[in-house]
Motif scaffolding. Structure first.
Motif, PDB file in Angstrom:
ATOM      1  N   ARG A  79       0.884  -1.073   0.002  1.00 30.55           N
ATOM      2  CA  ARG A  79      -0.038  -0.054   0.092  1.00 30.55           C
ATOM      3  C   ARG A  79       0.776   1.132  -0.043  1.00 30.55           C
ATOM      4  NH1 ARG A  79      -3.257  -2.552   4.579  1.00 30.55           N
ATOM      5  NH2 ARG A  79      -5.111  -3.358   3.427  1.00 30.55           N
ATOM      6  N   PRO A  80       0.460   2.424  -0.429  1.00 33.77           N
ATOM      7  CA  PRO A  80       1.203   3.548  -0.346  1.00 33.77           C
ATOM      8  C   PRO A  80       1.254   4.002   1.355  1.00 33.77           C
ATOM      9  CG  PRO A  80      -0.827   3.899  -1.590  1.00 33.77           C
ATOM     10  CD  PRO A  80      -0.830   2.478  -1.353  1.00 33.77           C
ATOM     11  N   MET A 121       1.744  11.057   4.164  1.00 31.02           N
ATOM     12  CA  MET A 121       1.873  10.209   2.862  1.00 31.02           C
ATOM     13  C   MET A 121       2.424  10.795   1.516  1.00 31.02           C
ATOM     14  SD  MET A 121      -1.773   8.900   1.230  1.00 31.02           S
ATOM     15  CE  MET A 121      -1.779   7.861  -0.137  1.00 31.02           C
ATOM     16  N   MET A 125       5.602   8.767  -0.340  1.00 30.92           N
ATOM     17  CA  MET A 125       5.587   8.408  -1.746  1.00 30.92           C
ATOM     18  C   MET A 125       6.829   9.155  -2.369  1.00 30.92           C
ATOM     19  SD  MET A 125       3.440   6.315  -2.387  1.00 30.92           S
ATOM     20  CE  MET A 125       3.537   6.475  -4.221  1.00 30.92           C
ATOM     21  N   ARG A 128       9.781   6.833  -1.550  1.00 32.79           N
ATOM     22  CA  ARG A 128       9.569   5.740  -2.236  1.00 32.79           C
ATOM     23  C   ARG A 128      10.049   5.634  -3.636  1.00 32.79           C
ATOM     24  NH1 ARG A 128       4.533   1.705  -1.253  1.00 32.79           N
ATOM     25  NH2 ARG A 128       5.565   1.627   0.710  1.00 32.79           N
TER      26      ARG A 128
END
Length: 141
Positions: A79-80, A121, A125, A128
């Motif tokens: 999942r993010p 979040m 991201m 990532r």
């Protein structure tokens, strides 16, 4: 630093403990495992080989190939970053590790920590995808 947007460790760089962790260094990559940890991994590989040999003898070689492909697909699903962590339930069901209950399942849970910060979040991201540096989930103030 490394090119291509990924965070790679260079030998000539200083080790950043806050970003990469205490044991995540070039020296840590080259150091041998603890004898107990090496023995546990060796035994796990031995029994995995026995299981795959038995499954191939019973179901044929296509069964193991399909199982390996499914494991590769399920191990990459995440999942993010955000409120819900990735559980990897499909991978755990495929490998049979749902029945294993280790100390990491109940000790040192991040949500029980007093110094846990709210997750961002957007920053997660960026890390990532290699656009930003730092830990995805900062847990210190």
């Amino acid at each position: 630093m490394a090119s291509g947007g990924s965070m790679k460790k260079e030998i000539s760089e200083n080790h950043d403990v806050l970003r990469f962790g205490v044991n995540d260094s070039v020296k840590g990559d080259l150091a041998p495992l603890h004898p107990v940890q090496a023995n546990i991994q060796k035994e796990a590989m031995f029994w995995a080989g026995k299981k795959s040999f038995g499954a191939e003898a019973i179901y044929g070689s296509a069964f193991n190939i399909r199982k390996d492909l499914d494991a590769q697909i399920l191990s990459k699903f995440q999942r993010p970053p955000g409120a819900l962590p990735s559980s990897m339930l499909g991978y755990e069901a495929l490998t049979g590790s749902l029945d294993d209950f280790g100390f990491e399942d109940y000790l040192n849970l991040p949500q029980d920590s007093d110094s846990l910060r709210a997750l961002d979040m957007h920053h997660g991201m960026e890390v990532r995808l290699g656009l930003s540096k730092g830990p995805i989930y900062p847990s210190f103030n």
